[in-house]
Design a protein around this motif. Structure first.
Motif, mmCIF file in Angstrom:
data_model
loop_
_atom_site.group_PDB
_atom_site.id
_atom_site.type_symbol
_atom_site.label_atom_id
_atom_site.label_comp_id
_atom_site.label_asym_id
_atom_site.label_seq_id
_atom_site.Cartn_x
_atom_site.Cartn_y
_atom_site.Cartn_z
ATOM 1 N N ILE A 30 -18.788 34.462 35.059
ATOM 2 C CA ILE A 30 -17.746 34.275 34.043
ATOM 3 C C ILE A 30 -17.540 35.562 33.255
ATOM 4 O O ILE A 30 -16.400 35.954 32.962
ATOM 5 N N SER A 31 -18.638 36.247 32.906
ATOM 6 C CA SER A 31 -18.537 37.506 32.161
ATOM 7 C C SER A 31 -17.818 38.573 32.978
ATOM 8 O O SER A 31 -17.002 39.329 32.439
ATOM 9 N N PHE A 32 -18.115 38.640 34.295
ATOM 10 C CA PHE A 32 -17.431 39.601 35.161
ATOM 11 C C PHE A 32 -15.928 39.309 35.199
ATOM 12 O O PHE A 32 -15.100 40.236 35.133
ATOM 13 N N LEU A 33 -15.568 38.031 35.326
ATOM 14 C CA LEU A 33 -14.153 37.660 35.347
ATOM 15 C C LEU A 33 -13.482 37.992 34.015
ATOM 16 O O LEU A 33 -12.319 38.417 33.990
ATOM 17 N N ARG A 34 -14.222 37.814 32.918
ATOM 18 C CA ARG A 34 -13.686 38.148 31.607
ATOM 19 C C ARG A 34 -13.387 39.645 31.517
ATOM 20 O O ARG A 34 -12.341 40.057 30.988
ATOM 21 N N ILE A 35 -14.297 40.463 32.026
ATOM 22 C CA ILE A 35 -14.073 41.914 32.019
ATOM 23 C C ILE A 35 -12.877 42.272 32.888
ATOM 24 O O ILE A 35 -12.063 43.136 32.518
ATOM 25 N N LEU A 36 -12.750 41.609 34.043
ATOM 26 C CA LEU A 36 -11.624 41.893 34.937
ATOM 27 C C LEU A 36 -10.289 41.490 34.309
ATOM 28 O O LEU A 36 -9.242 42.062 34.644
ATOM 29 N N SER A 37 -10.314 40.507 33.400
ATOM 30 C CA SER A 37 -9.070 40.061 32.766
ATOM 31 C C SER A 37 -8.568 41.039 31.706
ATOM 32 O O SER A 37 -7.387 41.009 31.344
ATOM 33 N N ILE A 38 -9.453 41.907 31.215
ATOM 34 C CA ILE A 38 -9.092 42.792 30.102
ATOM 35 C C ILE A 38 -7.967 43.760 30.464
ATOM 36 O O ILE A 38 -6.989 43.880 29.712
ATOM 37 N N SER A 61 -11.123 34.450 25.799
ATOM 38 C CA SER A 61 -11.930 34.215 24.598
ATOM 39 C C SER A 61 -12.738 32.923 24.720
ATOM 40 O O SER A 61 -13.898 32.865 24.308
ATOM 41 N N ALA A 62 -12.128 31.889 25.303
ATOM 42 C CA ALA A 62 -12.834 30.618 25.488
ATOM 43 C C ALA A 62 -14.010 30.788 26.445
ATOM 44 O O ALA A 62 -15.074 30.193 26.253
ATOM 45 N N SER A 63 -13.816 31.632 27.471
ATOM 46 C CA SER A 63 -14.885 31.840 28.452
ATOM 47 C C SER A 63 -16.103 32.509 27.826
ATOM 48 O O SER A 63 -17.231 32.331 28.293
ATOM 49 N N ASP A 64 -15.873 33.268 26.746
ATOM 50 C CA ASP A 64 -16.983 33.938 26.067
ATOM 51 C C ASP A 64 -17.966 32.926 25.502
ATOM 52 O O ASP A 64 -19.187 33.113 25.563
ATOM 53 N N GLY A 65 -17.461 31.834 24.939
ATOM 54 C CA GLY A 65 -18.343 30.793 24.418
ATOM 55 C C GLY A 65 -18.927 29.927 25.519
ATOM 56 O O GLY A 65 -20.082 29.488 25.431
ATOM 57 N N ILE A 66 -18.147 29.715 26.575
ATOM 58 C CA ILE A 66 -18.600 28.851 27.668
ATOM 59 C C ILE A 66 -19.785 29.467 28.396
ATOM 60 O O ILE A 66 -20.772 28.775 28.691
ATOM 61 N N ASP A 67 -19.697 30.776 28.705
ATOM 62 C CA ASP A 67 -20.799 31.391 29.459
ATOM 63 C C ASP A 67 -22.092 31.405 28.639
ATOM 64 O O ASP A 67 -23.187 31.226 29.185
ATOM 65 N N GLY A 68 -21.975 31.577 27.318
ATOM 66 C CA GLY A 68 -23.165 31.538 26.476
ATOM 67 C C GLY A 68 -23.796 30.155 26.457
ATOM 68 O O GLY A 68 -25.025 30.023 26.516
ATOM 69 N N TYR A 69 -22.949 29.123 26.386
ATOM 70 C CA TYR A 69 -23.458 27.746 26.374
ATOM 71 C C TYR A 69 -24.169 27.426 27.696
ATOM 72 O O TYR A 69 -25.269 26.863 27.700
ATOM 73 N N ILE A 70 -23.534 27.789 28.811
ATOM 74 C CA ILE A 70 -24.139 27.518 30.127
ATOM 75 C C ILE A 70 -25.459 28.254 30.276
ATOM 76 O O ILE A 70 -26.446 27.702 30.792
ATOM 77 N N ALA A 71 -25.491 29.517 29.820
ATOM 78 C CA ALA A 71 -26.713 30.316 29.951
ATOM 79 C C ALA A 71 -27.870 29.678 29.199
ATOM 80 O O ALA A 71 -28.996 29.602 29.714
ATOM 81 N N ARG A 72 -27.605 29.190 27.979
ATOM 82 C CA ARG A 72 -28.678 28.579 27.190
ATOM 83 C C ARG A 72 -29.020 27.177 27.683
ATOM 84 O O ARG A 72 -30.190 26.805 27.749
ATOM 85 N N ARG A 73 -27.986 26.411 28.049
ATOM 86 C CA ARG A 73 -28.193 25.008 28.451
ATOM 87 C C ARG A 73 -28.959 24.908 29.760
ATOM 88 O O ARG A 73 -29.810 24.024 29.928
ATOM 89 N N PHE A 74 -28.676 25.795 30.712
ATOM 90 C CA PHE A 74 -29.283 25.710 32.038
ATOM 91 C C PHE A 74 -30.275 26.840 32.305
ATOM 92 O O PHE A 74 -30.566 27.160 33.457
ATOM 93 N N ASN A 75 -30.775 27.450 31.218
ATOM 94 C CA ASN A 75 -31.807 28.480 31.318
ATOM 95 C C ASN A 75 -31.391 29.605 32.272
ATOM 96 O O ASN A 75 -32.139 29.993 33.175
ATOM 97 N N GLN A 76 -30.166 30.120 32.081
ATOM 98 C CA GLN A 76 -29.662 31.212 32.909
ATOM 99 C C GLN A 76 -29.397 32.463 32.076
ATOM 100 O O GLN A 76 -28.540 33.276 32.420
#
Length: 216
Positions: A30-38, A61-76
């Motif tokens: 998700i972070s890579f896709l966010r960078i590519l969208s810039i 901007s929404a993906s910025d919060g989503i990737d953080g939630y997934i990383a913490r929720r699923f230990n990634q």
């Protein structure tokens, strides 16, 4: 030889999993896709496809919060993910403001002020890395400055959609937010420079002490 800078971050560490040396995770994708969208957002702004730029900016901007939630929720939580997020923020600020300047929505002197700060910070990071130091802990002033700059981008885009008094006021609000953000951005930059200089001076003093002890 040297140690990473330490800081009081006990609350964050208590609720955030230990970062791992992994690359292929959903949050990182998700972070890579966010960078590519810039660059897409920047081109749309510069070409004045403002509505489309707002839509993609909102998704990014929404993906910025989503990737953080997934990383913490699923230990990634990963080390590269902790690097990608601030890089994405910096790129979004610089590219968006360049595009806003190109479209004559934002004054160029403000772009130079923000860009020169990031250039100085890049040089400091390289110097610290050369001395075996990692990134400095993020200061809340820097977070506030980054947040104001990021929020000013969509405000300025929306303000340029029309020329009514409401949108003119919105434009001034966006410019004011960008100026305050740049001021906080530079304040944090001075703090980081001071911290980095202190680390290097401490390192040099220890090196000098070891040399004197060796001579004795």
């Amino acid at each position: 030889m040297n140690q990473q800078p330490t800081h009081n971050n006990t609350e964050e560490e208590a609720f955030s999993p230990e970062p791992q040396n992994i690359i292929w995770t959903v949050p990182n994708a998700i972070s890579f896709l966010r960078i590519l969208s810039i660059p897409v957002i920047a081109v749309l702004i510069s070409k004045r496809y403002l509505v489309w730029s707002l839509i993609i900016l909102a998704i990014s901007s929404a993906s910025d919060g989503i990737d953080g939630y997934i990383a913490r929720r699923f230990n990634q939580v990963s080390r590269i993910g902790q690097i990608l997020d601030p890089i994405a923020d910096r790129l979004l600020i610089i590219c968006s403001m360049l595009a806003l300047g190109w479209a004559n929505i934002l004054p160029w002197w403000l772009l130079i002020a923000v860009g020169s700060r990031d250039l100085i910070m890049l040089i400091e990071v390289l110097i610290l890395s050369n001395n075996d130091y990692g990134p400095l802990p993020v200061h809340f002033v820097g977070k506030a400055g980054t947040a104001l700059l990021l929020m000013s981008v969509p405000v300025l885009i929306i303000a340029d959609l029309a020329t009514t008094p409401f949108f003119m006021v919105l434009h001034f609000i966006g410019v004011a937010g960008a100026i305050w953000g740049a001021a906080l951005y530079w304040t944090a930059g001075v703090i980081y420079i001071t911290q980095g200089t202190a680390l290097l001076q401490h390192d040099n003093s220890h090196t000098a002490e070891r040399r004197r002890a060796h001579v004795r």
